[in-house]
Every structure is written in structure tokens, then in C-alpha cells.
Enzyme design. Structure first.
Site, mmCIF file in Angstrom:
data_model
loop_
_atom_site.group_PDB
_atom_site.id
_atom_site.type_symbol
_atom_site.label_atom_id
_atom_site.label_comp_id
_atom_site.label_asym_id
_atom_site.label_seq_id
_atom_site.Cartn_x
_atom_site.Cartn_y
_atom_site.Cartn_z
ATOM 1 C CG HIS A 35 -10.555 -3.079 -5.421
ATOM 2 N ND1 HIS A 35 -10.549 -4.220 -4.665
ATOM 3 C CD2 HIS A 35 -9.901 -2.135 -4.675
ATOM 4 C CE1 HIS A 35 -9.945 -3.992 -3.519
ATOM 5 N NE2 HIS A 35 -9.536 -2.735 -3.497
ATOM 6 C CG ASP A 44 -6.338 4.228 -4.749
ATOM 7 O OD1 ASP A 44 -5.895 4.682 -3.687
ATOM 8 O OD2 ASP A 44 -6.295 3.032 -5.048
#
Length: 382
Positions: free
Chosen positions: A267, A318
């Protein structure tokens, strides 16, 4: 003595650049912390409903019971959509259309049926935020049913957003566990700082364009696989892995050897485990046990642990949300529209904040092309 202005700094992808102040959320990527208006995401996901979180983002404080009752009543009343929009989905939207493209158009059409669409009054904008949050689940569910040859189901206009959405999608009331998991998932995705879609939303809002234009722009940004579409790619990976017979360990080895990205891992902000991933993994564990299907959890854990050990990269939101939605029986290509259902609260909250003290967002670009060229006659151009 004259002073020379400092040269502007440049950052690819605006990484590390602070563009504005916000009271909506705080992220500490080094320790994996996410806060909405002072409340830790773990506390909110466990102890607050999606509707309470929506009120928190829009109004700045968690609602009293009377305030929550009023908001829930407004959301329920706003869920139905005009028949023209359903006709558009039936007759002018191909069944194989990308759901995000279909929803992008439907959101834009909503403006034509809102008498307050161009009203900049703060209270009118708050009412539009409620309407947008209420109507998008109806549109997503209607699109999915129409493309499957089924009739759309009108919202019951009762119960939670999560409950009515699952009812409209599946044609039957969800069980308590499914509703609770969907509600928590909506809480987890509601707001996340100045991500790509939220930044796009605020840029459009800063021009003093209307709320519908801004959220349509946000939908366009969210559609991208590097943003909202990532969990679709995660589930595609897991499904392909399951069919191939390749082990999760072999899959990771092959991907890392080829220097290919593993979706759902890593991320831009978090340097440790995304706190939302922790909550979603627990949901996945509970769902897997309830349904007697543990392979998605086992594959996911192996991939995550191997990449963490080999590359020092951890899972993001996700990574586990993909399997959670899959076990809830939701079509893979609806994952991003569901993300949008939740993030609508964050987008609209950012617009309400932007317009309290608006300044046009207008960064500069550094020109790196040639200079000094002159125009040759067209006959002389090779």
C-alpha cells in the site's frame, strides 16, 4: 534586496505531498492506524453501524438515537430511483457492460431528477449526500438483476443499508451474519484520506461544480485496477490459482521471480498490515467456518505470509475483502461498485468539507519538453 521565490518541489504521483487540511480521517501507515474523526476504525467496525458512520463523517459527531432515527428515515425514503433510470439500465445498457461504467452513467443521470442538483446551499448539499448514498445500492442491485434477465426488486425501505441492498440483490432477506458482515465492510471502506478518487472528487468540487459531477469523477477514478478494482484482481488470482493446481507458495515464487505485482499486497501509505485487513481477515475466518469452505482463507494466508517474509510487504484492505464478498455470493465484478456504495459517504463528506472554505486546487506541472522551435512551411516538413 529582491528575494527569489523558492522553486516548486516535485513528487511523482504527489507522493508525500500534503495538499490540504481535513478533519475527516487520519492514517498512520507506520503502525497501521486509521481514524475517522477521532474514532479508531476497529472500534467503529465493531460498535457502530454504517449509518452512524455516515452521520459521523457528514456531521462531525456520532448521532444520538433521535438523530440516527432521522437519518435512517431519510435514507430509506430516498432509496427508490426514477423509473427512467431503470428503463435506461434495461434498454440502453448492455448486459456485458462494466458495472462501474454503468453506475458512472447512472449517477450522472440522477442529477437530472434532482431539483437541488445545482443548489450550492450547505443543507441542500447534505440532502444530496443522503440521496446519493441511498440510491447507489438500488442502482447496483437493479443492474445486476437486469443483466441476469431478472426484474429489479424495489427497496423495502426498511432496515439498514446493508440489509436492503442484499435483499434487492438476492431477492431474499439476508441472515443476521451476512447483514452484519456487509455492514462492517461498508464501515471499513467509507473513508480513507486523500486517495485517488477522493482527490479527484475534491479537485472537481474545488471548481464549484455540483456534487453529482464530483462523485461521477470519483467513480471514474475508483474504477481503475490500481484503486477500487484491486479486490477484483485479488479474487481472479485466487480463482485461477484454485483451478491451476499450483500451490500458493509456488504462485508467490513465480510472481516474485518475474518481478510481477501481487494484487492486494502492499500500500502506498501503510508500511505494515492495513488495519482494515485485520478486521476483514477475521470476517473471512468466521465465514469460512460457517460455510465449511476454508481454502480461500488458507491460500490468502499463505500468499500474505510468504510475501511478508520475502519482501516485507503486507496485505491491504482489498486482499481479504475479495474472499469475504465471494463467500457472501456476490459477483466478482460488483466488488468495486460495493466499494463505491460505502465510499460515497467519504466522497460527499470531503465535498462538504471542501466547500466550507473552498480554494481552487490547481497544482503545477514541470515542463520537460523542447523549446525554441519555429514553424516551418508545411511543404518543408519531412
Amino acid at each position: 534586496m529582491s528575494q527569489t521565490a523558492a522553486a516548486p518541489t516535485k513528487s511523482r504521483g504527489l507522493e508525500g505531498v500534503t495538499a490540504l487540511d481535513t478533519e475527516l480521517s487520519f492514517i498512520d501507515g507506520t503502525v497501521g492506524e486509521l481514524i475517522y474523526r477521532g474514532y479508531d476504525i476497529r472500534d467503529l467496525a465493531k460498535n457502530a453501524s454504517f449509518e452512524e458512520v455516515a452521520y459521523l463523517l457528514w456531521k462531525g459527531e456520532l448521532p444520538t438515537q433521535a438523530q440516527l432515527d432521522d437519518l435512517e428515515a431519510q435514507l430509506r425514503a430516498a432509496r427508490p430511483v426514477h423509473d427512467d433510470l431503470l428503463d435506461h439500465l434495461r434498454h440502453h445498457t448492455p448486459n456485458d457492460a462494466n458495472p462501474m461504467a454503468a453506475m458512472r452513467t447512472a449517477l450522472s443521470m440522477l442529477a437530472a431528477y434532482d431539483d437541488e442538483a445545482d443548489d450550492p446551499d450547505p443543507e441542500a448539499n447534505y440532502r444530496k449526500a443522503i440521496r446519493l448514498t441511498a440510491k447507489l445500492p438500488t442502482l447496483v442491485a437493479a443492474f445486476d438483476r437486469i443483466r441476469k434477465g431478472k426484474d429489479p426488486i424495489a427497496p423495502k425501505q426498511e432496515g439498514s443499508t446493508a440489509h436492503d441492498f442484499l435483499y434487492m440483490l438476492n431477492g431474499e432477506a439476508p441472515g443476521p451474519a451476512a447483514e452484519a458482515i456487509m455492514d462492517a465492510a461498508l464501515v471499513l471502506h467509507a473513508e480513507h484520506g486523500l486517495n485517488a478518487s477522493t482527490f479527484a472528487c475534491r479537485v472537481i468540487g474545488s471548481t464549484m461544480s455540483d456534487m453529482y459531477s464530483a462523485v461521477v469523477g470519483a467513480m471514474g477514478a475508483l474504477k481503475g485496477p490500481l484503486h477500487g478494482g484491486a479486490n477484483i484482481e485479488v479474487m481472479k488470482t485466487l480463482l485461477e490459482l484454485d483451478e491451476s493446481g499450483e500451490t500458493a507458495q509456488q504462485f508467490v515464487d513465480r510472481k516474485l521471480e518475474a518481478k510481477e505485482k501481487i494484487m492486494g499486497i502492499g500500500h502506498r501509505v501503510y508500511k505494515t498490515l492495513d488495519p482494515r485487513a485485520t478486521i476483514l481477515r477475521a470476517m473471512l475466518s468466521d465465514l469460512s467456518e460457517e460455510k465449511g469452505e476454508t481454502k480461500w482463507l488458507e491460500m490468502s494466508d499463505t500468499i500474505r505470509e510468504t510475501v511478508l517474509e520475502r519482501k516485507g510487504l503486507d496485505a491491504n484492505v482489498d486482499f481479504y475483502s475479495a474472499s469475504v464478498y465471494y463467500l457472501l455470493g456476490i459477483e466478482t465484478d460488483l466488488y468495486t461498485p460495493i466499494f463505491a456504495i460505502s465510499r460515497m459517504t467519504g466522497w460527499t463528506a470531503h465535498l462538504l468539507e471542501q466547500w466550507t472554505d473552498n480554494r481552487l486546487i490547481r497544482p503545477r506541472a514541470e515542463y520537460v519538453g523542447p523549446k525554441g522551435k519555429t514553424v516551418a512551411p508545411i511543404a518543408d516538413r519531412g
